[in-house]
Scaffold this active site. Structure first.
Site, PDB file in Angstrom:
ATOM      1  N   TYR A   1       0.972  -1.288   0.078  1.00  0.00           N
ATOM      2  CA  TYR A   1      -0.162  -0.071   0.070  1.00  0.00           C
ATOM      3  C   TYR A   1       0.775   1.184  -0.149  1.00  0.00           C
ATOM      4  CZ  TYR A   1      -3.694  -3.106   1.880  1.00  0.00           C
ATOM      5  OH  TYR A   1      -4.540  -4.153   2.064  1.00  0.00           O
TER       6      TYR A   1
ATOM      7  N   HIS B   1      -0.009 -11.631   2.152  1.00  0.00           N
ATOM      8  CA  HIS B   1      -1.104 -10.734   1.292  1.00  0.00           C
ATOM      9  C   HIS B   1      -1.951 -11.573   0.413  1.00  0.00           C
ATOM     10  CE1 HIS B   1      -1.535  -6.262   0.436  1.00  0.00           C
ATOM     11  NE2 HIS B   1      -2.789  -6.909   0.216  1.00  0.00           N
TER      12      HIS B   1
ATOM     13  N   LYS C   1       1.538  -6.643   6.011  1.00  0.00           N
ATOM     14  CA  LYS C   1       1.231  -7.689   5.163  1.00  0.00           C
ATOM     15  C   LYS C   1       2.629  -7.814   4.219  1.00  0.00           C
ATOM     16  CE  LYS C   1      -3.683  -6.903   4.740  1.00  0.00           C
ATOM     17  NZ  LYS C   1      -3.692  -5.389   4.717  1.00  0.00           N
TER      18      LYS C   1
END
Length: 329
Positions: A62, A125, A92
């Site tokens: 992210y 993830h 993750k």
């Protein structure tokens, strides 16, 4: 507005059955935001802490680990939080690091980004491995390589043994993927974080996880990840709208309450302070049996699919696409 103390106390917590993490608050704030705006993320996390959030979800992919860490550090400095230990933080490992020798270095980089000594929960993830290298999104199909489930899970277990992750788990794993992990695990996964909401209820997976002692967390609890412009089946649901009207609640609150009643933790992304606050106001009322029956009959539709990770061009050369599939009825 509720004071921070009462709001913080308002989110019940669940004790994970694997690992030694502090209990996980039943609603967490997600930080996946595209395009990335670090300042907006930092401000939203601080606002969330103010209204009572104590559970934050990020990921290496992210790019929001750094602003999340900055916000937590600032909240501790300003007295909003007594210490970092007051918050539950999940991150993750990305697919490019889903290799036995790259998991631990990736977590160390995550911890540097977060300015933290440990994460409360560290997840794989996706059940997908990509050739090591810079993150490219979407990925090339030919960069997908077989996932060494045993080797990668051993590396995750080492992260927990070293105290760098208090608990470990997975994300986007089906029962088929979980079978493979459990067959080799010394430390079982504490959590499986998956797309879950009233329009994608994941009954088969929830039953399996309950039986195996794996806690389920829901991303896209409000149906949010349809960036293709097809509309939002949760927020547009007439069933949920009817229940919301009858209860004097928002559609989001009805969806989050339903998820909570299933024993699932919601990871909900909002950068709007008012909505952040509303999303915590789900613990002092409940749905009726009729509400639950109506929700159980909502037509099911999965939004997030593994194909979304990859560009449309090219071919999978070293993996069977069926092994990557995350759709399970």
């Amino acid at each position: 507005m509720a004071s921070t103390a009462t709001a913080a106390a308002a989110a019940p917590e669940v004790t994970l059955k694997s690992g030694n993490a502090r209990p996980m608050p039943a609603v967490g704030m997600g930080t996946a935001s595209f395009p990335l705006d670090p300042e907006a993320t930092k401000g939203a996390v601080l606002a969330a802490i103010e209204v009572g959030y104590r559970h934050f979800d990020t990921a290496f992919m992210y790019g929001t680990e750094t602003p999340l860490g900055e916000a937590v550090a600032e909240a501790v400095r300003s007295g909003l939080l007594v210490s970092r230990e007051e918050v539950f933080v999940t991150s993750k490992v990305w697919c490019t690091h889903n290799h036995p020798d790259l998991v631990l270095p990736s977590l160390r980089e995550t911890l540097k980004n977060l300015q933290m000594e440990h994460v409360d929960l560290y997840l794989i993830h996706w059940p997908v491995a990509l050739k090591p290298g810079p993150i490219a999104f979407p990925a090339k199909k030919e960069d997908a390589v077989p996932l060494d489930v045993e080797g990668v899970w051993r590396a995750m277990e080492e992260c927990q043994r070293l105290g760098l992750a208090k608990a470990i788990g997975v994300s986007n794993f089906t029962t088929k993927h979980l079978d493979k992990v459990l067959a080799v695990a010394t430390i079982p996964p504490a959590v499986n974080q998956v797309e879950l909401n009233p329009v994608w209820q994941q009954r088969t997976l929830r039953d399996y996880c309950a039986e195996k002692g794996i806690h389920v967390a829901a991303y896209s609890p409000l149906g949010g990840q349809n960036w293709d412009g097809t509309g939002n089946a949760v927020m547009a649901s007439e069933v949920l709208a009817g229940i919301a009207k009858a209860r004097g609640k928002t559609v989001a609150q009805v969806a989050l309450r339903w998820i909570y009643e299933q024993g699932v933790t919601s990871i909900v992304k909002s950068y709007n302070k008012e909505r952040l606050e509303q999303n915590l106001q789900i613990f002092d009322w409940e749905l009726t049996d009729e509400d639950r029956l109506q929700i159980s009959q909502i037509p099911q539709k999965k939004i997030v699919k593994v194909s979304g990770l990859f560009s449309q061009e090219g071919e999978f050369t070293s993996v069977d696409p069926a092994d990557l599939d995350i759709v399970e009825e």
